[in-house]
Design a protein around this motif. Structure first.
Motif, PDB file in Angstrom:
ATOM      1  N   ASN A  70      -2.634  -5.505 -11.435  1.00  0.00           N
ATOM      2  CA  ASN A  70      -3.884  -4.953 -11.956  1.00  0.00           C
ATOM      3  C   ASN A  70      -3.892  -3.429 -11.914  1.00  0.00           C
ATOM      4  OD1 ASN A  70      -5.605  -3.745  -9.758  1.00  0.00           O
ATOM      5  ND2 ASN A  70      -5.440  -5.785  -8.855  1.00  0.00           N
ATOM      6  N   SER A  71      -4.681  -2.848 -12.818  1.00  0.00           N
ATOM      7  CA  SER A  71      -4.880  -1.401 -12.903  1.00  0.00           C
ATOM      8  C   SER A  71      -3.579  -0.667 -13.222  1.00  0.00           C
ATOM      9  CB  SER A  71      -5.510  -0.864 -11.609  1.00  0.00           C
ATOM     10  OG  SER A  71      -6.736  -1.519 -11.347  1.00  0.00           O
ATOM     11  N   ASN A  72      -2.945  -1.100 -14.307  1.00  0.00           N
ATOM     12  CA  ASN A  72      -1.804  -0.410 -14.868  1.00  0.00           C
ATOM     13  C   ASN A  72      -2.072  -0.197 -16.359  1.00  0.00           C
ATOM     14  OD1 ASN A  72       0.577  -0.114 -12.829  1.00  0.00           O
ATOM     15  ND2 ASN A  72      -0.272  -2.159 -12.425  1.00  0.00           N
ATOM     16  N   ASN A 102       0.013   2.502 -12.073  1.00  0.00           N
ATOM     17  CA  ASN A 102      -0.065   3.343 -13.271  1.00  0.00           C
ATOM     18  C   ASN A 102       1.180   3.217 -14.143  1.00  0.00           C
ATOM     19  OD1 ASN A 102      -1.359   5.110 -15.018  1.00  0.00           O
ATOM     20  ND2 ASN A 102      -0.597   6.941 -13.994  1.00  0.00           N
ATOM     21  N   ASN A 141      -7.427  -5.224 -15.783  1.00  0.00           N
ATOM     22  CA  ASN A 141      -7.482  -3.774 -15.988  1.00  0.00           C
ATOM     23  C   ASN A 141      -6.164  -3.232 -16.537  1.00  0.00           C
ATOM     24  OD1 ASN A 141      -8.782  -1.300 -16.032  1.00  0.00           O
ATOM     25  ND2 ASN A 141      -8.286  -0.799 -13.920  1.00  0.00           N
ATOM     26  N   ASN A 142      -5.726  -3.855 -17.633  1.00  0.00           N
ATOM     27  CA  ASN A 142      -4.567  -3.387 -18.375  1.00  0.00           C
ATOM     28  C   ASN A 142      -4.947  -3.292 -19.842  1.00  0.00           C
ATOM     29  OD1 ASN A 142      -1.894  -3.064 -16.753  1.00  0.00           O
ATOM     30  ND2 ASN A 142      -2.871  -4.862 -15.824  1.00  0.00           N
ATOM     31  N   ASN A 181      -0.214  -3.389  -7.980  1.00  0.00           N
ATOM     32  CA  ASN A 181      -1.565  -2.943  -8.305  1.00  0.00           C
ATOM     33  C   ASN A 181      -1.668  -1.424  -8.233  1.00  0.00           C
ATOM     34  OD1 ASN A 181      -2.289  -5.619  -8.493  1.00  0.00           O
ATOM     35  ND2 ASN A 181      -3.310  -5.703  -6.507  1.00  0.00           N
ATOM     36  N   HIS A 182      -2.387  -0.839  -9.193  1.00  0.00           N
ATOM     37  CA  HIS A 182      -2.685   0.600  -9.207  1.00  0.00           C
ATOM     38  C   HIS A 182      -1.418   1.457  -9.245  1.00  0.00           C
ATOM     39  CE1 HIS A 182      -6.932  -0.234  -8.337  1.00  0.00           C
ATOM     40  NE2 HIS A 182      -6.486  -1.155  -7.502  1.00  0.00           N
ATOM     41  N   SER A 216       0.864  -1.180   0.000  1.00  0.00           N
ATOM     42  CA  SER A 216       0.000   0.000   0.000  1.00  0.00           C
ATOM     43  C   SER A 216       0.896   1.224   0.000  1.00  0.00           C
ATOM     44  CB  SER A 216      -0.910   0.008   1.232  1.00  0.00           C
ATOM     45  OG  SER A 216      -1.700   1.169   1.251  1.00  0.00           O
TER      46      SER A 216
END
Length: 410
Positions: free
Chosen positions: A143-145, A122, A168-169, A119-120, A22
């Motif tokens: 995920n989320s990149n 970017n 989520n890529n 994750n996340h 985190s």
């Protein structure tokens, strides 16, 4: 939901305690599977053996990890949050998002990279074949990149990988079949990408507990091997699948808890074998072109909480056996061609069940009569009311499927 599949719960199954990422801070401790501990993730962590995140001694595993991570870093073209600023030097266990473990009984040189969690972050870039050097890796979460390209074939060397989250890529190409060669994999999440083509038959023969394929561009028919899957959660929503729901669906039995077929191009009936899914809690077939009557055997869905049949071509009378299911919290049958409902379903309207957009006389917000005159009819899906009480899990029900489960490949 009573049995929603959460990643944190899976982590508790994979490791006896977990570290999580985190903002680049590792939190954790305790013992790792066979008596080790997590270190890393952007700070130096002190384990129970007194070993800090930097060994100061040669370690072939960490040397390979350094090669892999530096090659990957070179293939990442944008890092707006500066996550990779810490990816300098041989102490890979101090890299943000990289977590190491060491067995208590081992010497410091036994330290290895056990998990990657970015994750996340970017990040923009691609995966590189050198990541296969992380052969002890158990968790890989990105995920989320903004990663793109395909999954390298070299990933087949990650024999200990249990969780793969690429969601989520911007990955593309056919289904990453290399994932079927990972013997320890139990969690596969590739949703919200641009994967195309059909699904391989072997996917549902794999010993996976969670399969998330939703929001891609997959097409073709859903493999008949669906019934072989031991998964508790399967999400096939928002793709381009055609044809029928495989008749083998019913052979999933009590293992499956949640399955989503919504927003595809499926046709045909709800398989009669659905009645064998005695433990299922969520079934969503909405936004397809399914038709016919609802089978009486749906009375056997004793644990169902959410049943979404909306935006299809179902017809006939909605029977009491559906609306009287004891655990049903949400029933959505809107925008079909149902012509009526029996007493229990009539009472259910008072509890917020959604019946709008059908052909039910005297009900609010129904289709105009001309539309109801053209009700789609599928003679293969007509319901013959049962002469007596429905017998759940019976051999007769299995025979009505006329499909035998396929043997699984190892």
């Amino acid at each position: 939901m009573g049995r929603s599949w959460f990643l944190a719960l899976l982590l508790l199954q994979v490791v006896s305690s977990k570290a999580y990422y985190s903002g680049g801070v590792a939190v954790g401790g305790g013992s790792f599977q066979s008596g080790g501990f997590w270190v890393g993730g952007g700070i130096t962590s002190q384990g129970p053996s007194g070993f800090s995140g930097s060994s100061g001694s040669p370690n072939s595993r960490l040397s390979g990890a350094y090669t892999a991570l530096q090659a990957w870093k070179s293939a990442i073209t944008e890092d707006p949050s500066g996550i990779l600023n810490s990816w300098v030097g041989p102490d890979v266990c101090s890299y943000k998002g990289v977590f190491c473990s060491q067995l208590v009984e081992s010497m410091p040189s036994g330290l290895f990279v056990a998990a990657i969690d970015l994750n996340h972050a970017n990040l923009k870039g691609c995966l590189v074949r050198e990541l296969s050097l992380l052969f002890d890796l158990t968790v890989f979460h990105i995920n989320s990149n903004r990663f793109s390209g395909t999954v390298p074939d070299s990933f087949r060397d990650l024999e200990n990988l249990s969780e793969l989250d690429l969601s989520n890529n911007q990955f593309s190409g056919p289904f990453p079949s290399v994932t079927l060669l990972l013997p320890s994999l139990i969690y596969l999440d590739i949703r919200f990408n641009h994967f195309t083509g059909s699904l391989p038959e072997g996917l549902f023969n794999k010993n996976l507990d969670a399969i998330f394929l939703n929001n891609n561009l997959f097409d073709g028919q859903i493999p008949q091997s669906l019934g072989n899957s031991p998964a508790s959660v399967i999400n096939l929503a928002n793709n381009r699948f055609v044809g029928s729901i495989p008749a083998s669906f019913g052979y999933m039995g009590p293992r499956i808890k949640e399955i989503l077929f919504l927003n595809n191009k499926l046709t045909g009936c709800i398989p009669e074998g659905v009645g064998l899914l005695s433990e299922i809690e969520l079934l969503d077939v909405s936004f397809n072109s399914l038709s016919g009557h609802l089978p009486d055997i749906m009375a056997c869905l004793s644990e169902i909480e959410v049943l979404n049949l909306a935006h299809n071509n179902f017809s006939g009378v909605i029977p009491d056996i559906i609306c009287s299911l004891k655990n049903l919290l949400n029933l959505t049958v809107s925008y079909n061609f149902f012509s009526g409902f029996t007493q229990d379903c009539g009472n259910a309207r008072n509890f917020g069940f959604d019946f709008i957009g059908n052909c039910i006389p005297g009900s609010y917000m129904q289709r105009p009569p001309p539309e109801c005159l053209g009700t789609p009819i599928n003679i293969n899906c007509l319901r013959i009311p049962a002469a007596g009480p429905v017998v759940c899990g019976s051999a007769d029900l299995k025979q009505t499927n006329n499909v035998k489960p396929q043997s699984r490949t190892p």
